[in-house]
Every structure is written in structure tokens, then in C-alpha cells.
Design an enzyme around this catalytic site. Sequence first.
Site, short mmCIF file in Angstrom:
data_model
loop_
_atom_site.label_atom_id
_atom_site.label_comp_id
_atom_site.label_asym_id
_atom_site.label_seq_id
_atom_site.Cartn_x
_atom_site.Cartn_y
_atom_site.Cartn_z
N ASP A 73 -0.01 4.76 1.05
CA ASP A 73 0.06 5.84 2.57
C ASP A 73 -0.30 5.08 3.67
O ASP A 73 -0.86 4.44 3.84
CB ASP A 73 -0.91 6.45 1.63
CG ASP A 73 -0.98 7.31 0.41
OD1 ASP A 73 -0.03 8.08 0.37
OD2 ASP A 73 -2.54 7.69 0.23
N ASP B 140 0.42 -1.29 -0.23
CA ASP B 140 -0.45 -0.02 0.23
C ASP B 140 0.89 0.96 0.19
O ASP B 140 1.68 1.21 0.62
CB ASP B 140 -0.81 -0.30 1.72
CG ASP B 140 -1.76 1.31 1.18
OD1 ASP B 140 -2.34 1.60 1.06
OD2 ASP B 140 -1.67 1.78 2.85
#
Length: 183
Positions: free
Chosen positions: A17, A15
Site C-alpha cells: 500500500d 511494500d
Amino acid sequence: MALSADRVVRGLLFDRDDTLVIDVPYNADPHRVVPVPGARRAVERARAAGLAVGVVTNQSVIARGGATRAQVDATNARVDELVGPFDVWCVCPHGPEDACVCRKPRPGLVDQASERLGIAATDLVVIGDIGADVGAAAAAGAQSILVPTPRTRTAEVDAAPTVAASLDEAVGLVLAHVPAAHA
């Protein structure tokens, strides 16, 4: 908790953020990209072990009109420069109300990465900071590791099959499942 002992890992999807970079909500400004401590080293370890590495990220700022795809791509290029390079970037530009197949926790981003990398989803691990990352991995048949942040809900931590205290620890768990031909 650990990854499945009977599954080989050939690729690692991150991922963006709060996993690779400090979360700046709806960030589409390359100058505001700051890596999570240890992110570059963790990605380098995975790449050195022969794993394909990629990013799967929801970027609803595009659907919300807060940024263009080009701005998000420029921000991702900065992440690539500071933390990568990554073999693949898969971005969901939709909002939660769009009911697309790619927005995590749906499997679309993991499926896209799997196809683009030429690696079965079952041979991938997704590392993220929230339940949507874990859900996307499960929906696609991949494994997952949750690396909680202060924003991660307790229920997400409790529900995750594998939890690591840091990105570096998560990559270490993955490296234990890399075939000898890759390591």
C-alpha cells in the site's frame, strides 16, 4: 544517498500500500486496487534483470475483523495481476497490539521472504513508503529504499539510509547492484 556498494542484490521486496498500489485504508476489495503510476514497469525492470520479486505487507484489517484472509488474498491476487507477477507474498495478518514477529518494523516478513526465495536477507532490498518498511529491512539485515508519499513523516525520510523520489528511481538504484550473471 545510495545502496551499499559492497553488497550484491539478488531480490527485491516491495511494500504493497502506497508503494505498489494507491493506498485505500484497510482495503480488501480487489475492485479498489489501483496501481501507483509506473509500478508495473518498475517491477518488470526488476524481473527482467533476473531479480526475485516479492511483496511484504502488514494487513491488520484481518486482525481488526474488517476482512478475512481470503479477501486479502483476493486483493493481493489483483495486485499480482495488475503489477506482478510476484515470486512471493508475505502477509502479516496481525494488529499492532499482537506483538507478533512478522509485523513491520519487525523482521519476520523479510525473513519469511528470504527463506521462501532461498536468498539471504543481506542480498535483498525492501522498497517502501514508511519507516516501518525501512525498519523491517534493517532488522532482517536487508537494505532498504524509502519512496516517500505525502503521508510519510519527515523524520522517517531523514532517518532512511536511502531515499528515492519514485518507485522507478528506487528500482534503478537497485539495478546498479545486480550481479552481471543476473542482468
